[in-house]
Design a protein around this motif. Structure first.
Motif, mmCIF file in Angstrom:
data_model
loop_
_atom_site.group_PDB
_atom_site.id
_atom_site.type_symbol
_atom_site.label_atom_id
_atom_site.label_comp_id
_atom_site.label_asym_id
_atom_site.label_seq_id
_atom_site.Cartn_x
_atom_site.Cartn_y
_atom_site.Cartn_z
ATOM 1 N N LEU A 133 0.833 -1.199 0.000
ATOM 2 C CA LEU A 133 0.000 0.000 0.000
ATOM 3 C C LEU A 133 0.869 1.250 0.000
ATOM 4 C CD1 LEU A 133 -2.653 1.553 0.215
ATOM 5 C CD2 LEU A 133 -2.647 1.083 2.685
ATOM 6 N N ARG A 134 1.894 1.285 0.829
ATOM 7 C CA ARG A 134 2.778 2.450 0.876
ATOM 8 C C ARG A 134 3.427 2.692 -0.489
ATOM 9 N NH1 ARG A 134 3.200 7.047 2.105
ATOM 10 N NH2 ARG A 134 2.827 6.657 4.331
ATOM 11 N N ALA A 135 3.909 1.629 -1.123
ATOM 12 C CA ALA A 135 4.544 1.767 -2.437
ATOM 13 C C ALA A 135 3.558 2.267 -3.483
ATOM 14 C CB ALA A 135 5.138 0.431 -2.870
ATOM 15 N N THR A 136 2.297 1.845 -3.373
ATOM 16 C CA THR A 136 1.262 2.286 -4.310
ATOM 17 C C THR A 136 0.915 3.749 -4.097
ATOM 18 O OG1 THR A 136 0.347 0.042 -4.361
ATOM 19 C CG2 THR A 136 -1.070 1.817 -5.144
ATOM 20 N N ILE A 137 0.757 4.147 -2.844
ATOM 21 C CA ILE A 137 0.465 5.548 -2.534
ATOM 22 C C ILE A 137 1.570 6.446 -3.055
ATOM 23 C CG2 ILE A 137 0.274 7.215 -0.637
ATOM 24 C CD1 ILE A 137 -1.046 4.914 0.992
ATOM 25 N N ASN A 138 2.817 6.058 -2.814
ATOM 26 C CA ASN A 138 3.939 6.895 -3.229
ATOM 27 C C ASN A 138 4.001 7.063 -4.747
ATOM 28 O OD1 ASN A 138 4.629 7.119 -0.568
ATOM 29 N ND2 ASN A 138 6.409 5.781 -0.663
ATOM 30 N N ALA A 139 3.569 6.044 -5.476
ATOM 31 C CA ALA A 139 3.580 6.127 -6.939
ATOM 32 C C ALA A 139 2.373 6.863 -7.490
ATOM 33 C CB ALA A 139 3.641 4.725 -7.542
ATOM 34 N N GLN A 140 1.208 6.638 -6.904
ATOM 35 C CA GLN A 140 -0.039 7.149 -7.477
ATOM 36 C C GLN A 140 -0.468 8.508 -6.922
ATOM 37 O OE1 GLN A 140 -1.311 5.529 -9.997
ATOM 38 N NE2 GLN A 140 0.063 3.774 -9.788
ATOM 39 N N LEU A 141 -0.068 8.809 -5.683
ATOM 40 C CA LEU A 141 -0.487 10.065 -5.050
ATOM 41 C C LEU A 141 0.741 10.819 -4.569
ATOM 42 C CD1 LEU A 141 -3.510 8.892 -2.857
ATOM 43 C CD2 LEU A 141 -3.535 9.747 -5.195
ATOM 44 N N LYS A 142 1.505 11.313 -5.482
ATOM 45 C CA LYS A 142 2.803 11.904 -5.138
ATOM 46 C C LYS A 142 2.686 13.114 -4.220
ATOM 47 C CE LYS A 142 5.054 10.325 -9.397
ATOM 48 N NZ LYS A 142 3.917 9.531 -9.891
ATOM 49 N N THR A 143 1.542 13.813 -4.227
ATOM 50 C CA THR A 143 1.402 15.018 -3.409
ATOM 51 C C THR A 143 0.588 14.783 -2.140
ATOM 52 O OG1 THR A 143 -0.601 15.728 -4.586
ATOM 53 C CG2 THR A 143 1.514 16.474 -5.453
ATOM 54 N N SER A 144 0.131 13.573 -1.920
ATOM 55 C CA SER A 144 -0.729 13.349 -0.752
ATOM 56 C C SER A 144 0.093 13.268 0.530
ATOM 57 C CB SER A 144 -1.532 12.062 -0.909
ATOM 58 O OG SER A 144 -0.725 10.942 -0.637
ATOM 59 N N ARG A 145 -0.553 13.605 1.625
ATOM 60 C CA ARG A 145 0.038 13.428 2.949
ATOM 61 C C ARG A 145 -0.642 12.218 3.562
ATOM 62 N NH1 ARG A 145 -1.470 19.408 4.494
ATOM 63 N NH2 ARG A 145 -2.985 18.894 2.880
ATOM 64 N N SER A 146 0.093 11.146 3.655
ATOM 65 C CA SER A 146 -0.518 9.865 3.994
ATOM 66 C C SER A 146 0.281 9.110 5.049
ATOM 67 C CB SER A 146 -0.627 8.969 2.756
ATOM 68 O OG SER A 146 -1.490 9.537 1.795
ATOM 69 N N LEU A 147 -0.433 8.458 5.937
ATOM 70 C CA LEU A 147 0.139 7.506 6.876
ATOM 71 C C LEU A 147 -0.510 6.155 6.616
ATOM 72 C CD1 LEU A 147 0.029 9.667 10.144
ATOM 73 C CD2 LEU A 147 2.068 9.072 8.823
ATOM 74 N N VAL A 148 0.229 5.094 6.835
ATOM 75 C CA VAL A 148 -0.271 3.736 6.638
ATOM 76 C C VAL A 148 -0.216 2.991 7.955
ATOM 77 C CG1 VAL A 148 0.130 1.533 5.480
ATOM 78 C CG2 VAL A 148 0.443 3.673 4.223
ATOM 79 N N THR A 149 -1.333 2.371 8.308
ATOM 80 C CA THR A 149 -1.385 1.612 9.552
ATOM 81 C C THR A 149 -2.249 0.373 9.349
ATOM 82 O OG1 THR A 149 -1.821 1.747 11.945
ATOM 83 C CG2 THR A 149 -3.368 2.887 10.488
ATOM 84 N N ALA A 150 -2.335 -0.449 10.410
ATOM 85 C CA ALA A 150 -3.069 -1.715 10.332
ATOM 86 C C ALA A 150 -3.399 -2.169 11.744
ATOM 87 C CB ALA A 150 -2.218 -2.775 9.629
ATOM 88 N N PRO A 151 -4.284 -3.138 11.875
ATOM 89 C CA PRO A 151 -4.509 -3.736 13.192
ATOM 90 C C PRO A 151 -3.206 -4.329 13.725
ATOM 91 C CG PRO A 151 -6.209 -4.415 11.651
ATOM 92 C CD PRO A 151 -5.156 -3.713 10.838
ATOM 93 N N ASN A 152 -3.018 -4.256 15.023
ATOM 94 C CA ASN A 152 -1.811 -4.788 15.661
ATOM 95 C C ASN A 152 -1.990 -6.285 15.906
ATOM 96 O OD1 ASN A 152 0.623 -5.072 16.962
ATOM 97 N ND2 ASN A 152 -0.106 -4.240 18.908
ATOM 98 N N ILE A 153 -1.677 -7.071 14.879
ATOM 99 C CA ILE A 153 -1.912 -8.510 14.899
ATOM 100 C C ILE A 153 -0.624 -9.221 14.498
ATOM 101 C CG2 ILE A 153 -3.256 -10.412 13.873
ATOM 102 C CD1 ILE A 153 -5.463 -8.328 13.311
ATOM 103 N N SER A 154 -0.330 -10.347 15.129
ATOM 104 C CA SER A 154 0.840 -11.141 14.774
ATOM 105 C C SER A 154 0.504 -12.096 13.635
ATOM 106 C CB SER A 154 1.324 -11.947 15.982
ATOM 107 O OG SER A 154 0.356 -12.936 16.324
ATOM 108 N N LEU A 155 1.534 -12.674 13.037
ATOM 109 C CA LEU A 155 1.320 -13.644 11.964
ATOM 110 C C LEU A 155 0.442 -14.801 12.424
ATOM 111 C CD1 LEU A 155 1.837 -15.000 9.223
ATOM 112 C CD2 LEU A 155 4.029 -15.817 10.130
#
Length: 220
Positions: A133-155
């Motif tokens: 997701l981070r790699a996609t955001i950086n490529a597709q939304l070059k001017t956006s201010r974005s943070l990436v997070t997820a539920p705190n879950i183990s494998l």
């Protein structure tokens, strides 16, 4: 796909898990929390947690249906997630839905099209989808201010009754292949690829965890 992962395969899976899970700190207020639709409703729980911390005034859920959820929900992923959020106490007026996206790239681009690309976002996805997701955001939304997070879950806690550990491993293998190949197509930015991650990928592909790979894919 193997019937059950061996200890060696689980060790390799943990390497991929640690690579995919960015765990960016969420410390800034945003305009929207964006929950990416999937088979995992715990993403909604994380969205609601952030909403209740007043980190954004609205939540947008994005997703039509995809490889993992086709036939699973009565409606779109976005609507199923919105219903879950309402059950958890979020008012309908605080929820926006984007119901056309059928893959991660469209989750990003169609959400930005709906909400405006220079909006401040907190993106919420499954733990093992964070790097892609981070790699996609950086490529597709070059001017956006974005943070990436997820539920705190183990494998070991990530599998669900309808998406077991074998499916999780196949998903991580497939996403790693896409992280490796999609930058050439302009879909994502290039990510570092440590040798240990490549080795773990090759172990799992050789063991048969190929369900989320194209037929032509072999080793990295």
């Amino acid at each position: 796909m193997p019937p059950s992962p061996s200890a060696v395969e689980m060790d390799a899976a943990q390497v991929l898990w640690d690579y995919h899970c960015l765990n960016e700190p969420v410390e800034e207020v945003a305009d929207f929390i964006v929950g990416l639709g999937s088979y995992d409703l715990r993403v909604v729980d994380r969205c609601v947690e952030l909403f209740e911390q007043d980190l954004a005034p609205k939540i947008c859920f994005t997703g039509a249906s995809g490889n993992w959820t086709r036939g699973w929900y009565d409606s779109s992923e976005a609507r199923a997630f919105a219903q879950r959020a309402e059950e958890l106490g979020v008012s309908r007026s605080s929820i926006v839905m984007e119901q056309r996206a059928r893959n991660l790239g469209e989750n990003v681009t169609l959400t930005a099209e709906l909400l405006l690309p220079n909006t401040r976002y907190i993106w919420v996805t499954k733990p093992q989808t964070q790097r892609r997701l981070r790699a996609t955001i950086n490529a597709q939304l070059k001017t956006s201010r974005s943070l990436v997070t997820a539920p705190n879950i183990s494998l070991v806690d990530q599998p669900l009754t309808h998406h077991d550990i074998e499916a999780v491993i196949c998903e991580m293998v497939g996403d790693l292949w896409r992280i490796s190949t999609y930058p050439k197509k302009g879909f994502q930015t290039k990510q570092p690829m440590p040798s240990g991650v490549v080795s773990a990928f090759n172990v799992l592909v050789a063991a048969g965890y190929r369900d989320h790979l194209p037929a032509s894919a072999t080793t990295l």
